[in-house]
Structures are given as structure tokens and as C-alpha cells.
Design a protein around this motif. Structure first.
Motif, PDB file in Angstrom:
ATOM      1  N   MET A   1      -3.719 -41.085 -12.575  1.00 55.21           N
ATOM      2  CA  MET A   1      -2.265 -40.493 -12.460  1.00 55.21           C
ATOM      3  C   MET A   1      -2.376 -39.042 -12.029  1.00 55.21           C
ATOM      4  SD  MET A   1       0.548 -41.900 -13.294  1.00 55.21           S
ATOM      5  CE  MET A   1       0.282 -43.111 -14.721  1.00 55.21           C
ATOM      6  N   ILE A   2      -1.807 -38.686 -11.280  1.00 52.43           N
ATOM      7  CA  ILE A   2      -1.806 -37.277 -10.649  1.00 52.43           C
ATOM      8  C   ILE A   2      -0.311 -36.612 -11.147  1.00 52.43           C
ATOM      9  CG2 ILE A   2      -1.986 -35.875  -8.623  1.00 52.43           C
ATOM     10  CD1 ILE A   2      -3.528 -37.983  -7.356  1.00 52.43           C
ATOM     11  N   ASN A   3      -0.278 -35.525 -11.864  1.00 53.39           N
ATOM     12  CA  ASN A   3       0.891 -34.632 -12.155  1.00 53.39           C
ATOM     13  C   ASN A   3       0.589 -33.440 -11.351  1.00 53.39           C
ATOM     14  OD1 ASN A   3       1.823 -36.529 -14.375  1.00 53.39           O
ATOM     15  ND2 ASN A   3      -0.079 -36.276 -15.021  1.00 53.39           N
ATOM     16  N   ILE A   4       1.797 -33.123 -10.782  1.00 52.79           N
ATOM     17  CA  ILE A   4       1.931 -32.027  -9.843  1.00 52.79           C
ATOM     18  C   ILE A   4       3.322 -30.828 -10.250  1.00 52.79           C
ATOM     19  CG2 ILE A   4       2.192 -31.013  -7.661  1.00 52.79           C
ATOM     20  CD1 ILE A   4       0.603 -33.412  -6.543  1.00 52.79           C
ATOM     21  N   VAL A   5       3.000 -29.647 -10.265  1.00 53.81           N
ATOM     22  CA  VAL A   5       4.250 -28.943 -10.289  1.00 53.81           C
ATOM     23  C   VAL A   5       3.892 -28.052  -9.296  1.00 53.81           C
ATOM     24  CG1 VAL A   5       5.344 -27.094 -11.813  1.00 53.81           C
ATOM     25  CG2 VAL A   5       4.401 -29.000 -12.894  1.00 53.81           C
ATOM     26  N   ALA A   6       5.043 -28.032  -8.378  1.00 52.95           N
ATOM     27  CA  ALA A   6       5.078 -27.087  -7.197  1.00 52.95           C
ATOM     28  C   ALA A   6       6.078 -26.335  -7.140  1.00 52.95           C
ATOM     29  CB  ALA A   6       5.118 -28.236  -6.008  1.00 52.95           C
ATOM     30  N   LYS A   7       5.755 -24.835  -7.126  1.00 55.53           N
ATOM     31  CA  LYS A   7       6.847 -23.622  -7.049  1.00 55.53           C
ATOM     32  C   LYS A   7       6.996 -23.335  -5.593  1.00 55.53           C
ATOM     33  CE  LYS A   7       7.458 -19.080  -8.556  1.00 55.53           C
ATOM     34  NZ  LYS A   7       6.869 -17.723  -9.555  1.00 55.53           N
ATOM     35  N   ILE A   8       8.203 -23.528  -5.457  1.00 54.50           N
ATOM     36  CA  ILE A   8       8.754 -23.060  -3.812  1.00 54.50           C
ATOM     37  C   ILE A   8       9.537 -22.079  -4.030  1.00 54.50           C
ATOM     38  CG2 ILE A   8       9.751 -24.077  -1.723  1.00 54.50           C
ATOM     39  CD1 ILE A   8       8.921 -26.957  -3.744  1.00 54.50           C
ATOM     40  N   THR A   9       9.089 -20.895  -2.859  1.00 56.90           N
ATOM     41  CA  THR A   9       9.970 -19.750  -3.072  1.00 56.90           C
ATOM     42  C   THR A   9      10.273 -19.395  -1.683  1.00 56.90           C
ATOM     43  OG1 THR A   9       8.781 -19.062  -4.960  1.00 56.90           O
ATOM     44  CG2 THR A   9       9.716 -17.168  -3.883  1.00 56.90           C
ATOM     45  N   PRO A  10      11.664 -19.946  -1.320  1.00 55.24           N
ATOM     46  CA  PRO A  10      12.040 -19.767   0.061  1.00 55.24           C
ATOM     47  C   PRO A  10      12.452 -18.269   0.272  1.00 55.24           C
ATOM     48  CG  PRO A  10      13.484 -21.130  -1.114  1.00 55.24           C
ATOM     49  CD  PRO A  10      12.573 -20.979  -1.943  1.00 55.24           C
ATOM     50  N   LYS A  11      12.630 -17.859   1.738  1.00 49.78           N
ATOM     51  CA  LYS A  11      13.298 -16.458   1.775  1.00 49.78           C
ATOM     52  C   LYS A  11      14.619 -16.714   1.224  1.00 49.78           C
ATOM     53  CE  LYS A  11      10.446 -16.019   5.827  1.00 49.78           C
ATOM     54  NZ  LYS A  11      10.453 -15.999   7.381  1.00 49.78           N
ATOM     55  N   ALA A  12      15.275 -15.469   0.807  1.00 48.59           N
ATOM     56  CA  ALA A  12      16.525 -15.672  -0.003  1.00 48.59           C
ATOM     57  C   ALA A  12      17.497 -16.121   0.927  1.00 48.59           C
ATOM     58  CB  ALA A  12      16.998 -14.189  -0.407  1.00 48.59           C
ATOM     59  N   ALA A  13      17.958 -15.869   2.137  1.00 51.28           N
ATOM     60  CA  ALA A  13      18.680 -16.469   3.011  1.00 51.28           C
ATOM     61  C   ALA A  13      18.543 -17.847   3.170  1.00 51.28           C
ATOM     62  CB  ALA A  13      18.760 -15.692   4.296  1.00 51.28           C
ATOM     63  N   LEU A  14      17.598 -18.497   3.147  1.00 57.27           N
ATOM     64  CA  LEU A  14      17.144 -19.864   3.310  1.00 57.27           C
ATOM     65  C   LEU A  14      17.145 -20.873   2.066  1.00 57.27           C
ATOM     66  CD1 LEU A  14      14.466 -19.499   6.136  1.00 57.27           C
ATOM     67  CD2 LEU A  14      16.971 -20.198   6.212  1.00 57.27           C
ATOM     68  N   PHE A  15      17.458 -20.174   0.848  1.00 56.65           N
ATOM     69  CA  PHE A  15      17.401 -20.973  -0.402  1.00 56.65           C
ATOM     70  C   PHE A  15      18.117 -22.327  -0.382  1.00 56.65           C
ATOM     71  CE2 PHE A  15      18.684 -22.139  -4.527  1.00 56.65           C
ATOM     72  CZ  PHE A  15      17.413 -22.132  -5.337  1.00 56.65           C
ATOM     73  N   ASP A  16      19.393 -21.975   0.014  1.00 54.44           N
ATOM     74  CA  ASP A  16      20.291 -23.244  -0.162  1.00 54.44           C
ATOM     75  C   ASP A  16      20.033 -24.284   0.745  1.00 54.44           C
ATOM     76  OD1 ASP A  16      21.973 -22.370  -2.263  1.00 54.44           O
ATOM     77  OD2 ASP A  16      23.157 -21.396  -0.881  1.00 54.44           O
ATOM     78  N   ASP A  17      19.421 -23.968   2.078  1.00 57.64           N
ATOM     79  CA  ASP A  17      19.106 -25.037   3.220  1.00 57.64           C
ATOM     80  C   ASP A  17      17.692 -25.607   2.503  1.00 57.64           C
ATOM     81  OD1 ASP A  17      18.559 -26.332   5.533  1.00 57.64           O
ATOM     82  OD2 ASP A  17      18.020 -24.426   6.698  1.00 57.64           O
ATOM     83  N   CYS A  18      16.820 -24.795   1.829  1.00 59.57           N
ATOM     84  CA  CYS A  18      15.609 -25.520   1.460  1.00 59.57           C
ATOM     85  C   CYS A  18      15.827 -26.312   0.317  1.00 59.57           C
ATOM     86  CB  CYS A  18      14.577 -24.239   0.845  1.00 59.57           C
ATOM     87  SG  CYS A  18      12.979 -24.793   0.533  1.00 59.57           S
ATOM     88  N   LYS A  19      16.605 -26.209  -0.456  1.00 53.61           N
ATOM     89  CA  LYS A  19      17.057 -26.887  -1.517  1.00 53.61           C
ATOM     90  C   LYS A  19      17.916 -28.092  -1.154  1.00 53.61           C
ATOM     91  CE  LYS A  19      21.028 -26.219  -4.330  1.00 53.61           C
ATOM     92  NZ  LYS A  19      21.884 -25.671  -5.410  1.00 53.61           N
ATOM     93  N   GLY A  20      18.616 -28.042  -0.202  1.00 53.36           N
ATOM     94  CA  GLY A  20      19.248 -29.304   0.447  1.00 53.36           C
ATOM     95  C   GLY A  20      18.150 -30.223   1.187  1.00 53.36           C
ATOM     96  N   ARG A  21      17.315 -29.621   1.935  1.00 53.04           N
ATOM     97  CA  ARG A  21      16.225 -30.306   2.533  1.00 53.04           C
ATOM     98  C   ARG A  21      15.506 -31.041   1.312  1.00 53.04           C
ATOM     99  NH1 ARG A  21      14.711 -28.651   8.104  1.00 53.04           N
ATOM    100  NH2 ARG A  21      16.430 -27.149   8.546  1.00 53.04           N
ATOM    101  N   LEU A  22      15.281 -30.677   0.361  1.00 55.22           N
ATOM    102  CA  LEU A  22      14.400 -31.359  -0.873  1.00 55.22           C
ATOM    103  C   LEU A  22      15.283 -32.213  -1.309  1.00 55.22           C
ATOM    104  CD1 LEU A  22      12.463 -28.252  -2.203  1.00 55.22           C
ATOM    105  CD2 LEU A  22      11.615 -30.127  -1.086  1.00 55.22           C
ATOM    106  N   GLN A  23      16.652 -31.992  -1.633  1.00 57.57           N
ATOM    107  CA  GLN A  23      17.435 -32.805  -2.338  1.00 57.57           C
ATOM    108  C   GLN A  23      17.704 -34.178  -1.592  1.00 57.57           C
ATOM    109  OE1 GLN A  23      20.723 -30.114  -2.887  1.00 57.57           O
ATOM    110  NE2 GLN A  23      20.588 -30.542  -5.081  1.00 57.57           N
ATOM    111  N   SER A  24      17.577 -33.967  -0.077  1.00 60.84           N
ATOM    112  CA  SER A  24      17.589 -34.894   0.885  1.00 60.84           C
ATOM    113  C   SER A  24      16.569 -36.069   0.763  1.00 60.84           C
ATOM    114  CB  SER A  24      17.879 -34.619   2.421  1.00 60.84           C
ATOM    115  OG  SER A  24      16.603 -34.074   2.847  1.00 60.84           O
ATOM    116  N   ILE A  25      15.395 -35.464   0.157  1.00 61.42           N
ATOM    117  CA  ILE A  25      14.313 -36.702   0.310  1.00 61.42           C
ATOM    118  C   ILE A  25      14.015 -37.257  -1.123  1.00 61.42           C
ATOM    119  CG2 ILE A  25      13.095 -35.361   2.216  1.00 61.42           C
ATOM    120  CD1 ILE A  25      11.048 -34.587   0.474  1.00 61.42           C
ATOM    121  N   LEU A  26      14.667 -36.695  -1.963  1.00 61.06           N
ATOM    122  CA  LEU A  26      14.591 -37.161  -3.509  1.00 61.06           C
ATOM    123  C   LEU A  26      14.588 -38.692  -3.614  1.00 61.06           C
ATOM    124  CD1 LEU A  26      16.461 -34.536  -5.675  1.00 61.06           C
ATOM    125  CD2 LEU A  26      14.035 -34.645  -5.404  1.00 61.06           C
ATOM    126  N   ALA A  27      15.577 -39.229  -3.237  1.00 58.95           N
ATOM    127  CA  ALA A  27      15.800 -40.831  -3.483  1.00 58.95           C
ATOM    128  C   ALA A  27      14.532 -41.468  -2.407  1.00 58.95           C
ATOM    129  CB  ALA A  27      17.098 -41.355  -2.950  1.00 58.95           C
TER     130      ALA A  27
END
Length: 93
Positions: free
Chosen positions: A1-27
Motif C-alpha cells: 500500500m502506498i499512501n501519499i499526501v501532496a501539497k500543491i501551491t499554485p500561483k495565487a492567480a491560478l488557484f481556482d484553475d488548479c483546483k478545477g483541474r484537480l477536481q476534474s480528475i477525481l472521479a
């Protein structure tokens, strides 16, 4: 079993874009064979994102990294992040 915690720090102006891209691959990621957990969290101040992941094996994780949607997120990271992704492999007690 591999457990990972990844901290992603986007540029402030790109936070929402980054969050949306990650949300789009969850399912799709959760449906991958060998993926037990793939959850997205945001810091209270909406500065950092955190992925909490669990894969059955290194092979399953490698398959995840090879998916086109994962590669697209990694390509976005190249110009979108304020600092490189911080990845911690953690152990469950």
C-alpha cells in the motif's frame, strides 16, 4: 500500500484553475484499478491544495501517472505553481 499526501501551491492567480483541474480528475482517478483513495482538500486561506492518495501498489501509482488526464495536470503545473509540489509518502499506524 502506498499512501501519499501532496501539497500543491499554485500561483495565487491560478488557484481556482488548479483546483478545477484537480477536481476534474477525481472521479476518473478513483475509478482506476488499485486506487483506494484520492481526495482533494484546500487550506482555509485558499492558498494550498492537498491531495490525499492511496494506491495498492507502485504499479497502480505508475499507471495513474501514465493516464492522459494526470499528464495534463502535470503539464499545467509546469507554469502554474509558486513552488514545486511537495510529496510525502506516509505510513499508516
Amino acid at each position: 500500500m502506498i499512501n501519499i499526501v501532496a501539497k500543491i501551491t499554485p500561483k495565487a492567480a491560478l488557484f481556482d484553475d488548479c483546483k478545477g483541474r484537480l477536481q476534474s480528475i477525481l472521479a476518473a482517478t478513483r475509478a482506476e484499478p488499485g486506487c483506494n483513495r484520492f481526495e482533494l482538500f484546500a487550506s482555509k486561506e485558499q492558498r494550498c491544495l492537498f491531495l490525499v492518495e492511496q494506491f495498492e501498489s507502485q504499479a497502480a501509482l505508475d499507471e495513474h501517472y501514465a493516464k492522459p488526464y494526470t499528464k495534463a495536470v502535470f503539464a499545467f503545473y509546469e507554469n502554474a505553481l509558486a513552488v514545486p509540489v511537495e510529496v510525502e509518502v506516509v505510513e499508516e499506524f
